[in-house]
Design a protein around this motif. Structure first.
Motif, PDB file in Angstrom:
ATOM      1  N   GLU A  63     -22.090  -9.722  27.200  1.00 59.03           N
ATOM      2  CA  GLU A  63     -22.954  -9.402  28.334  1.00 59.03           C
ATOM      3  C   GLU A  63     -24.385  -9.372  27.806  1.00 59.03           C
ATOM      4  O   GLU A  63     -24.649  -8.769  26.769  1.00 59.03           O
ATOM      5  CB  GLU A  63     -22.578  -8.044  28.931  1.00 59.03           C
ATOM      6  N   LEU A  64     -25.287 -10.012  28.512  1.00 62.30           N
ATOM      7  CA  LEU A  64     -26.687 -10.076  28.115  1.00 62.30           C
ATOM      8  C   LEU A  64     -27.463  -8.987  28.845  1.00 62.30           C
ATOM      9  O   LEU A  64     -27.306  -8.805  30.052  1.00 62.30           O
ATOM     10  CB  LEU A  64     -27.265 -11.453  28.467  1.00 62.30           C
ATOM     11  N   GLU A  65     -28.271  -8.267  28.092  1.00 64.82           N
ATOM     12  CA  GLU A  65     -29.109  -7.220  28.681  1.00 64.82           C
ATOM     13  C   GLU A  65     -30.530  -7.390  28.167  1.00 64.82           C
ATOM     14  O   GLU A  65     -30.743  -7.695  26.998  1.00 64.82           O
ATOM     15  CB  GLU A  65     -28.575  -5.835  28.300  1.00 64.82           C
ATOM     16  N   SER A  66     -31.500  -7.186  29.047  1.00 61.67           N
ATOM     17  CA  SER A  66     -32.904  -7.316  28.691  1.00 61.67           C
ATOM     18  C   SER A  66     -33.556  -5.936  28.739  1.00 61.67           C
ATOM     19  O   SER A  66     -33.361  -5.189  29.694  1.00 61.67           O
ATOM     20  CB  SER A  66     -33.589  -8.266  29.682  1.00 61.67           C
ATOM     21  N   ARG A  67     -34.328  -5.627  27.695  1.00 57.98           N
ATOM     22  CA  ARG A  67     -35.031  -4.332  27.648  1.00 57.98           C
ATOM     23  C   ARG A  67     -36.495  -4.559  27.321  1.00 57.98           C
ATOM     24  O   ARG A  67     -36.847  -5.513  26.638  1.00 57.98           O
ATOM     25  CB  ARG A  67     -34.397  -3.423  26.599  1.00 57.98           C
ATOM     26  N   PHE A  68     -37.331  -3.643  27.789  1.00 59.81           N
ATOM     27  CA  PHE A  68     -38.753  -3.805  27.510  1.00 59.81           C
ATOM     28  C   PHE A  68     -39.168  -3.054  26.251  1.00 59.81           C
ATOM     29  O   PHE A  68     -38.496  -2.144  25.785  1.00 59.81           O
ATOM     30  CB  PHE A  68     -39.613  -3.431  28.726  1.00 59.81           C
ATOM     31  N   LEU A  69     -40.285  -3.499  25.703  1.00 58.01           N
ATOM     32  CA  LEU A  69     -40.872  -2.931  24.496  1.00 58.01           C
ATOM     33  C   LEU A  69     -42.240  -2.358  24.841  1.00 58.01           C
ATOM     34  O   LEU A  69     -42.837  -2.714  25.854  1.00 58.01           O
ATOM     35  CB  LEU A  69     -41.047  -4.024  23.429  1.00 58.01           C
ATOM     36  N   LEU A  70     -42.739  -1.498  23.971  1.00 65.60           N
ATOM     37  CA  LEU A  70     -44.063  -0.918  24.151  1.00 65.60           C
ATOM     38  C   LEU A  70     -45.045  -1.512  23.155  1.00 65.60           C
ATOM     39  O   LEU A  70     -44.687  -1.799  22.009  1.00 65.60           O
ATOM     40  CB  LEU A  70     -44.016   0.602  23.964  1.00 65.60           C
TER      41      LEU A  70
ATOM     42  N   PRO B  37     -45.497  -7.839  27.303  1.00 56.86           N
ATOM     43  CA  PRO B  37     -45.007  -8.882  28.215  1.00 56.86           C
ATOM     44  C   PRO B  37     -43.666  -9.477  27.739  1.00 56.86           C
ATOM     45  O   PRO B  37     -42.855  -9.899  28.553  1.00 56.86           O
ATOM     46  CB  PRO B  37     -46.119  -9.935  28.200  1.00 56.86           C
ATOM     47  N   GLU B  38     -43.447  -9.487  26.422  1.00 56.91           N
ATOM     48  CA  GLU B  38     -42.184  -9.999  25.881  1.00 56.91           C
ATOM     49  C   GLU B  38     -41.097  -8.941  26.022  1.00 56.91           C
ATOM     50  O   GLU B  38     -41.352  -7.754  25.944  1.00 56.91           O
ATOM     51  CB  GLU B  38     -42.319 -10.359  24.389  1.00 56.91           C
ATOM     52  N   ARG B  39     -39.861  -9.412  26.224  1.00 56.96           N
ATOM     53  CA  ARG B  39     -38.717  -8.504  26.346  1.00 56.96           C
ATOM     54  C   ARG B  39     -37.743  -8.772  25.211  1.00 56.96           C
ATOM     55  O   ARG B  39     -37.750  -9.842  24.602  1.00 56.96           O
ATOM     56  CB  ARG B  39     -38.041  -8.686  27.700  1.00 56.96           C
ATOM     57  N   LEU B  40     -36.890  -7.813  24.950  1.00 55.44           N
ATOM     58  CA  LEU B  40     -35.852  -7.933  23.933  1.00 55.44           C
ATOM     59  C   LEU B  40     -34.529  -8.200  24.629  1.00 55.44           C
ATOM     60  O   LEU B  40     -34.178  -7.510  25.592  1.00 55.44           O
ATOM     61  CB  LEU B  40     -35.755  -6.632  23.122  1.00 55.44           C
ATOM     62  N   SER B  41     -33.796  -9.197  24.155  1.00 57.51           N
ATOM     63  CA  SER B  41     -32.469  -9.485  24.703  1.00 57.51           C
ATOM     64  C   SER B  41     -31.417  -8.904  23.778  1.00 57.51           C
ATOM     65  O   SER B  41     -31.456  -9.116  22.568  1.00 57.51           O
ATOM     66  CB  SER B  41     -32.256 -11.004  24.825  1.00 57.51           C
ATOM     67  N   LEU B  42     -30.490  -8.160  24.354  1.00 55.00           N
ATOM     68  CA  LEU B  42     -29.383  -7.569  23.598  1.00 55.00           C
ATOM     69  C   LEU B  42     -28.077  -8.199  24.067  1.00 55.00           C
ATOM     70  O   LEU B  42     -27.902  -8.465  25.253  1.00 55.00           O
ATOM     71  CB  LEU B  42     -29.317  -6.059  23.819  1.00 55.00           C
ATOM     72  N   LEU B  43     -27.186  -8.413  23.129  1.00 52.44           N
ATOM     73  CA  LEU B  43     -25.855  -8.913  23.447  1.00 52.44           C
ATOM     74  C   LEU B  43     -24.866  -7.778  23.256  1.00 52.44           C
ATOM     75  O   LEU B  43     -24.835  -7.150  22.210  1.00 52.44           O
ATOM     76  CB  LEU B  43     -25.480 -10.086  22.524  1.00 52.44           C
ATOM     77  N   HIS B  44     -24.072  -7.516  24.286  1.00 50.19           N
ATOM     78  CA  HIS B  44     -23.080  -6.446  24.245  1.00 50.19           C
ATOM     79  C   HIS B  44     -21.682  -7.039  24.377  1.00 50.19           C
ATOM     80  O   HIS B  44     -21.503  -8.076  25.016  1.00 50.19           O
ATOM     81  CB  HIS B  44     -23.278  -5.464  25.405  1.00 50.19           C
TER      82      HIS B  44
END
Length: 180
Positions: free
Chosen positions: A8-15, A151-158
């Motif tokens: 499952e792909l999840e997108s999270r934001f960074l600071l 503006p860039e996001r991090l993609s996580l694989l679960h």
């Protein structure tokens, strides 16, 4: 399983964090979990002004401030008394660290907010700034810390059927609920 496409792909934001001294950028960093402003010395308070989207929020005397993403809400922010936020939320939480005022409480704000912290001129300490507990910057009185979403996001694989609440139950010792 991941190489076979079973995830499952999840997108999270960074600071993004900028520390300025006058008009000069003196430090820059980024964080997935949290940005922490701290006095750097146990039991010593610092004083700072907090602005959100250029609106004055308060002047605070405390050991510091934790600015956390939903990803970081189950880490340092939680131990400081902040709420647990679902990782899909577009929000930030600001958690005062041992504030001098009983009225200072965690504040949840929109994830697109721009946070600005002004280290008051009369502080005699050089507060520390950390990003995910890894990068360390020293600020001086008068410095401005700016925190906003990258503006860039991090993609996580679960793994398939990844469950945020099951992870919370396991890591935080939550009961499994009542049975019939």
């Amino acid at each position: 399983a991941v190489l076979a496409g079973q995830f499952e792909l999840e997108s999270r934001f960074l600071l993004d964090v900028l520390v300025t001294r006058g008009s000069t950028i003196v430090a820059r960093g980024d964080a997935l979990n949290d940005v922490v402003l701290t006095s750097g010395i146990s039991a010593r308070m610092i004083e700072f002004d907090l602005y959100i989207d250029d609106q004055f929020v308060y002047t605070q005397r405390s050991d510091g401030l934790i600015v956390s993403t939903p990803t970081g809400s189950t880490a340092y922010s939680l131990s400081g008394g902040g709420p647990i936020m679902h990782p899909g939320l577009d929000a930030l939480v600001l958690v005062p660290m041992f504030p001098h005022s009983l009225g200072s409480r965690p504040l949840v704000i929109h994830g697109n907010s721009h946070v600005r912290i002004l280290v008051k001129e009369h502080n005699d300490l050089h507060p520390g700034i950390t990003c995910d507990g890894q990068l360390n910057f020293s600020a001086i009185p008068g410095d401005v810390i700016r925190i906003h979403k990258k503006p860039e996001r991090l993609s996580l694989l679960h793994p398939i059927e990844h469950n945020f609440y099951a992870i919370c139950r396991a890591k935080l010792g939550w009961g499994s609920g009542l049975t019939d």
